[in-house]
Design an enzyme around this catalytic site. Structure first.
Site, PDB file in Angstrom:
ATOM      1  N   HIS A  57      74.554   5.102  16.227  1.00 15.26           N
ATOM      2  CA  HIS A  57      74.207   6.333  15.519  1.00 15.26           C
ATOM      3  C   HIS A  57      74.997   6.379  14.212  1.00 15.26           C
ATOM      4  CE1 HIS A  57      72.770   8.688  19.339  1.00 15.26           C
ATOM      5  NE2 HIS A  57      71.990   7.672  19.016  1.00 15.26           N
ATOM      6  N   GLU A  59      77.164   8.424  12.958  1.00 20.81           N
ATOM      7  CA  GLU A  59      78.605   8.720  13.036  1.00 20.81           C
ATOM      8  C   GLU A  59      79.404   7.468  13.362  1.00 20.81           C
ATOM      9  OE1 GLU A  59      76.060  10.162  14.432  1.00 20.81           O
ATOM     10  OE2 GLU A  59      76.411  12.226  15.033  1.00 20.81           O
ATOM     11  N   CYS A  82      75.762  13.732  18.993  1.00 12.09           N
ATOM     12  CA  CYS A  82      75.301  13.801  20.387  1.00 12.09           C
ATOM     13  C   CYS A  82      76.496  13.815  21.333  1.00 12.09           C
ATOM     14  CB  CYS A  82      74.363  12.648  20.702  1.00 12.09           C
ATOM     15  SG  CYS A  82      75.140  11.033  20.660  1.00 12.09           S
ATOM     16  N   CYS A  91      78.518  10.294  20.619  1.00 15.63           N
ATOM     17  CA  CYS A  91      79.257  10.247  19.349  1.00 15.63           C
ATOM     18  C   CYS A  91      80.471  11.160  19.396  1.00 15.63           C
ATOM     19  CB  CYS A  91      78.356  10.674  18.199  1.00 15.63           C
ATOM     20  SG  CYS A  91      77.122   9.443  17.804  1.00 15.63           S
ATOM     21  N   TRP A 177      38.428   4.510  -6.419  1.00 15.26           N
ATOM     22  CA  TRP A 177      39.473   5.357  -5.832  1.00 15.26           C
ATOM     23  C   TRP A 177      39.370   6.735  -6.448  1.00 15.26           C
ATOM     24  CZ3 TRP A 177      41.687   3.404  -1.731  1.00 15.26           C
ATOM     25  CH2 TRP A 177      41.829   2.023  -1.609  1.00 15.26           C
ATOM     26  N   ARG A 191      52.908   5.941   5.231  1.00  9.62           N
ATOM     27  CA  ARG A 191      52.523   5.055   6.341  1.00  9.62           C
ATOM     28  C   ARG A 191      53.715   4.270   6.863  1.00  9.62           C
ATOM     29  NH1 ARG A 191      47.064   2.257   3.982  1.00  9.62           N
ATOM     30  NH2 ARG A 191      45.684   4.069   4.112  1.00  9.62           N
ATOM     31  N   GLY A 304      37.914  10.799   9.231  1.00 18.20           N
ATOM     32  CA  GLY A 304      37.133  11.568   8.306  1.00 18.20           C
ATOM     33  C   GLY A 304      37.093  13.057   8.628  1.00 18.20           C
TER      34      GLY A 304
HETATM   35  C1  AOF Z   1      73.610  11.405  16.705  1.00 23.76           C
HETATM   36  N1  AOF Z   1      73.575  10.599  15.614  1.00 23.76           N
HETATM   37  O1  AOF Z   1      72.545   9.191  14.225  1.00 23.76           O
HETATM   38  C2  AOF Z   1      71.271  10.175  15.934  1.00 23.76           C
HETATM   39  C3  AOF Z   1      71.304  11.062  17.055  1.00 23.76           C
HETATM   40  O2  AOF Z   1      69.406   7.009  23.099  1.00 23.76           O
HETATM   41  P1  AOF Z   1      70.445   7.305  22.062  1.00 23.76           P
HETATM   42  O3  AOF Z   1      71.841   7.125  22.552  1.00 23.76           O
HETATM   43  O4  AOF Z   1      70.197   6.547  20.776  1.00 23.76           O
HETATM   44  O5  AOF Z   1      70.330   8.879  21.738  1.00 23.76           O
HETATM   45  C4  AOF Z   1      69.159   9.383  21.176  1.00 23.76           C
HETATM   46  C5  AOF Z   1      69.328  10.866  20.889  1.00 23.76           C
HETATM   47  O6  AOF Z   1      70.492  11.084  20.093  1.00 23.76           O
HETATM   48  C6  AOF Z   1      68.167  11.450  20.091  1.00 23.76           C
HETATM   49  O7  AOF Z   1      67.121  11.932  20.899  1.00 23.76           O
HETATM   50  C7  AOF Z   1      68.839  12.580  19.326  1.00 23.76           C
HETATM   51  O8  AOF Z   1      68.998  13.709  20.145  1.00 23.76           O
HETATM   52  C8  AOF Z   1      70.223  11.997  19.053  1.00 23.76           C
HETATM   53  N2  AOF Z   1      70.187  11.295  17.759  1.00 23.76           N
HETATM   54  N3  AOF Z   1      72.461  11.673  17.373  1.00 23.76           N
HETATM   55  O9  AOF Z   1      74.682  11.876  17.091  1.00 23.76           O
HETATM   56  C9  AOF Z   1      72.483   9.968  15.201  1.00 23.76           C
HETATM   57  N4  AOF Z   1      70.137   9.530  15.566  1.00 23.76           N
HETATM   58 ZN    ZN Z   2      75.201  10.127  18.627  1.00 22.53          ZN
END
Ligand code: AOF
Ligand code: ZN
Length: 372
Positions: A57, A59, A82, A91, A177, A191, A304
């Site tokens: 993540h 952090e 998290c 984290c 276009w 995309r 469409g």
């Molecule tokens: C953070 N920092 O950069 C992100 C978070 O399965 P994991 O361990 O990768 O956890 C996924 C969950 O963590 C995701 O659903 C969201 O709640 C959180 N994402 N949290 O501290 C991050 N990307």
């Molecule tokens: Zn995290």
């Protein structure tokens, strides 16, 4: 000659965190794209953004860069850290262990596994916390994740390019276009961010689009969205360009699709999925739910008109991206972006809120959120 004005307000650490988050949009799904900046004595000592799912993540990346300098520092992060064991360890524990003094988060994480627990775990360990700096921007960056993580339904973008008189093609079906090059570049960028793009079978038959994400030079991007065709009878030609090419293709059919048709699509490389029907057509709500269960957090629907009409009628569209080009096509038979039956009174029309406009060459991009 005009001089560029000096930037009177240099970027704040939270703005930098948001910029880092934006930079990884499209590479983190189904995880949100998060940015993190660690500041000590007025200097940035570590930065990071979310790595692909299963990896670090934001952090953790920033803490690794800061090392010992994280002790007593302030962390700016675009989403609440998290506190749960997911694919990666929490984290919050890494932040506490590193001795970070203060964590300023733009917004709480709506994930029910986190939702405030990250903040209280930090506060409980004596870390100063703050929530809300640039909250609206932070939520907008991860608008798809914010919907999907609580509803398991993908965030739906309805995208179309229209002439100034509201046509998406001429009466003969020619549409290349209507919008200019800059608009088309924005579409390719979108995309490369969304998890899936979706079109109806008639659009495939008429336009034979590739629906890939390509760079300005025409090269396919490394990551491709899932290409979804809504085709109740499975009559899409095996030679359709979107069935081959980089990335995966899925054709959603109903029980009315003949085994031969399914087989030919499968041989052409597509995954054929049978969905419930609604009025003889694929039940689009069921299809979106199916995609959400497969961790498709966002879908951009590119037409469409009948497909967009059923999505609007089912209240399944979250955001509209309308590219308006200064050309007049004319013709009462020329198609428009949303067909179906439409509403009877303007008072029943679907309204957008938080509308914004952006100039793209001579085109104007109008975006807005469907009022819930
Ligand atoms: C953070 N920092 O950069 C992100 C978070 O399965 P994991 O361990 O990768 O956890 C996924 C969950 O963590 C995701 O659903 C969201 O709640 C959180 N994402 N949290 O501290 C991050 N990307
Ligand atoms: Zn995290």
């Amino acid at each position: 000659m005009t001089l560029m004005p000096m930037r009177s307000n240099p970027q704040t650490p939270m703005e930098r965190a948001l910029e880092l988050a934006k930079g990884v949009l499209g590479t983190t799904s189904p995880n949100p794209a998060v940015g993190c900046v660690i500041v000590k004595d007025g200097a940035v000592v570590g930065e990071g953004a979310t790595r692909p799912p299963g990896e670090a993540h934001a952090e953790k990346v920033a803490l690794a860069g800061a090392g010992e300098r994280a002790r007593g520092a302030t962390m700016f992060v675009s989403l609440e850290p998290c506190a749960h064991q997911g694919r990666t360890p929490p984290c919050t524990e890494a932040i506490i262990e590193a001795g970070v003094a203060e964590v300023r988060m733009a917004t709480l994480d709506p994930n029910p596994a986190v939702a405030g627990k990250g903040r209280s775990r930090l506060a409980g360990a004596g870390v100063i916390t703050d929530v809300g700096e640039r909250e609206g921007d932070a939520r907008r960056i991860n608008e798809a994740f914010f919907k999907w993580i609580v509803t398991r339904m993908p965030f739906v973008y309805a995208k179309y390019a229209v002439s100034l008189d509201g046509k998406i093609a001429t009466r003969t079906g020619d549409s290349r276009w209507i919008s200019g090059e800059q608009s088309r570049r924005v579409v390719h960028r979108m995309r490369s961010i969304v998890d899936a793009v979706m079109v109806g079978a008639n659009t495939v038959r008429r336009d034979d689009p590739q629906l890939t994400a390509r760079s300005a030079g025409g090269q396919p991007c490394a990551r491709q969205p899932l290409r979804v065709v809504v085709d109740s009878r499975g009559r899409t030609a095996a030679s359709a360009r979107l069935l081959s090419g980089p990335g995966a293709a899925l054709v959603a059919v109903t029980g009315a699709a003949e085994p031969d048709a399914r087989e030919s699509l499968t041989r052409a490389g597509a995954e054929v999925v049978e969905m419930a029907e609604s009025g003889g057509l694929v039940d689009v709500e069921a299809l979106l739910r199916h995609l959400g269960q497969r961790e498709v957090t966002s879908v951009m629907v590119e037409g469409g008109g009948e497909l967009l009409a059923s999505l609007f009628e089912g209240k399944l569209v979250d955001k509209v991206l309308a590219f308006v080009a200064p050309v007049i096509v004319g013709g009462r038979e020329a198609p428009t972006p949303v067909e179906g039956r439409g509403v009877e009174a303007v008072s029943q029309a679907i309204r957008l809120r938080d509308v914004s406009t952006r100039r793209l060459g001579d085109d104007t991009l109008i975006t807005g959120y469907v009022e819930g």
